[in-house]
Motif scaffolding. Sequence first.
Motif, mmCIF file in Angstrom:
data_model
loop_
_atom_site.group_PDB
_atom_site.id
_atom_site.type_symbol
_atom_site.label_atom_id
_atom_site.label_comp_id
_atom_site.label_asym_id
_atom_site.label_seq_id
_atom_site.Cartn_x
_atom_site.Cartn_y
_atom_site.Cartn_z
ATOM 1 N N CYS A 1 -2.129 1.551 5.141
ATOM 2 C CA CYS A 1 -1.124 2.379 5.818
ATOM 3 C C CYS A 1 -1.509 3.859 5.813
ATOM 4 C CB CYS A 1 0.266 2.149 5.241
ATOM 5 S SG CYS A 1 0.452 2.679 3.545
ATOM 6 N N HIS A 2 -2.757 4.157 5.491
ATOM 7 C CA HIS A 2 -3.346 5.486 5.653
ATOM 8 C C HIS A 2 -2.613 6.600 4.906
ATOM 9 C CE1 HIS A 2 -5.693 3.414 8.664
ATOM 10 N NE2 HIS A 2 -4.572 3.062 9.260
ATOM 11 N N GLY A 3 -2.202 6.338 3.683
ATOM 12 C CA GLY A 3 -1.577 7.367 2.850
ATOM 13 C C GLY A 3 -0.074 7.497 3.009
ATOM 14 N N THR B 1 3.907 7.323 2.666
ATOM 15 C CA THR B 1 4.779 7.268 1.495
ATOM 16 C C THR B 1 6.220 6.934 1.873
ATOM 17 O OG1 THR B 1 5.158 9.646 1.625
ATOM 18 C CG2 THR B 1 3.398 8.895 0.146
ATOM 19 N N ASN C 1 0.948 4.234 -2.735
ATOM 20 C CA ASN C 1 0.800 5.636 -2.332
ATOM 21 C C ASN C 1 1.956 6.480 -2.857
ATOM 22 O OD1 ASN C 1 -1.520 5.021 -0.908
ATOM 23 N ND2 ASN C 1 -0.470 4.877 1.061
ATOM 24 N N ALA D 1 0.839 -1.204 0.000
ATOM 25 C CA ALA D 1 0.000 0.000 0.000
ATOM 26 C C ALA D 1 0.872 1.251 0.000
ATOM 27 C CB ALA D 1 -0.934 -0.003 1.205
ATOM 28 N N ASP E 1 -5.837 0.825 1.228
ATOM 29 C CA ASP E 1 -4.716 1.594 1.775
ATOM 30 C C ASP E 1 -4.650 1.375 3.284
ATOM 31 O OD1 ASP E 1 -2.704 3.300 2.403
ATOM 32 O OD2 ASP E 1 -3.743 5.125 1.786
#
Length: 136
Positions: free
Chosen positions: A104-106, A108, A44, A40, A102
């Motif tokens: 991992c909540h966005g 990067t 992202n 994820a 997602d």
Amino acid sequence: MQLTLIKNTEPARGAQYKIARVVYAETRAASLGDVEAMCAMIANRANAIGCNPADVVTDADVFGVLEPGAENHALLNATPNTRGFDMCLRVVQKMMNGNLPDVCHGATRFHHSDVLPAWAVARGYIHETDNLLFYL
């Protein structure tokens, strides 16, 4: 007897293996949660910088395992039919098909929980798995 040249008509398959090898080396396939969060995060990051996921996994600043002296560098040569690698391959396929949420909540960026890189000191992590911390 006539031989026929078989061409790879599915170039995305090569990208899938490339990504899965990096995911496997970074996570050691320790848990499904680690693998899903890593995939994820790759998706992202690809969206954030406007490239495809196969290009994201070539950045040694993000994926330390790409450095020849890294502890898990040898895991980049994992062979298919390794149980953990096969799990990574399935999750990468889900990601490439757009079917991976997602988790991992966005995030990067990431690092392993047993280290604290300088870039992470001033940031708060937004997701934690068994062995990884994820950041925006």
